[in-house]
Design an enzyme around this catalytic site. Structure first.
Site, PDB file in Angstrom:
ATOM      1  CG  ASN A  43      -0.450  -0.232   2.520  1.00 19.28           C
ATOM      2  OD1 ASN A  43       0.562  -0.897   2.670  1.00 19.28           O
ATOM      3  ND2 ASN A  43      -1.095   0.324   3.516  1.00 19.28           N
ATOM      4  CB  CYS A  54      -5.218  -1.628  -1.697  1.00 19.57           C
ATOM      5  SG  CYS A  54      -6.573  -0.857  -0.828  1.00 19.57           S
ATOM      6  CD  GLU A  56      -5.117  -6.251  -1.107  1.00 15.79           C
ATOM      7  OE1 GLU A  56      -4.666  -5.088  -1.077  1.00 15.79           O
ATOM      8  OE2 GLU A  56      -5.733  -6.766  -0.170  1.00 15.79           O
ATOM      9  CB  CYS A  87     -10.734  -3.018   0.206  1.00 13.11           C
ATOM     10  SG  CYS A  87     -10.229  -2.215  -1.335  1.00 13.11           S
ATOM     11  CB  CYS A  90      -8.538  -4.776  -3.964  1.00 13.12           C
ATOM     12  SG  CYS A  90      -7.446  -3.384  -3.624  1.00 13.12           S
TER      13      CYS A  90
END
Ligand code: THU
Length: 131
Positions: A43, A54, A56, A87, A90
């Site tokens: 992140n 993020c 990901e 999240c 993502c």
């Protein structure tokens, strides 16, 4: 059986590079492609909080920018009591390329939660633009 341990190790290393001065919550992600390459993300926060990316999505974007679009598995590592799953934003970005992607979430103590994008974001693309 999907081999997650090397991905968890890569995500843990990526987490060390997180830039998270505002939340102090560092996250690392590692995404393996069908061709066997591994792309990592962490992140990266910003003073304008909404600009934060993020771990990901950082990993997906790095992979796509390198010409990869077929993904086999994702690992996410954070220092949380319960392992952290991607999240909502993502999940949607991962579903764009891999609606059934296996996901392994781990914390620093080694607790693991295995899931998939199909489970975390069901029917992500159904009906949209005639799909
Ligand atoms: N974060 C991630 O990078 N991945 C997740 O799966 C959960 C949240 C980041 C965003 C923000 O920088 C910090 O963790 C706190 O939400």
């Amino acid at each position: 059986m999907i081999e997650f341990q090397s991905l968890i190790d890569a995500a843990r290393q990526a987490r060390e590079r997180a830039y998270a001065p505002y939340s102090r919550f560092a996250v690392g992600a590692a995404l393996r492609t069908k061709s066997g390459r591994v792309f990592c993300g962490c992140n990266v926060e910003n003073l304008s909080f909404g600009l934060t990316i993020c771990a990901e999505r950082a990993a997906v974007f790095a992979a796509v920018a390198a010409g990869e679009r077929g993904f086999e598995a994702l690992a996410v590592v954070a220092d949380s009591k319960a392992p952290v799953t991607p999240c909502g934003a993502c999940r949607q970005v991962l579903a764009e390329f891999s609606p059934t992607l296996p996901v392994c979430s781990a914390n620093l103590e080694g607790a693991i939660f295995q899931s998939s994008i199909a489970e975390l974001l069901p029917r992500a693309k159904e009906g949209i633009l005639g799909t």
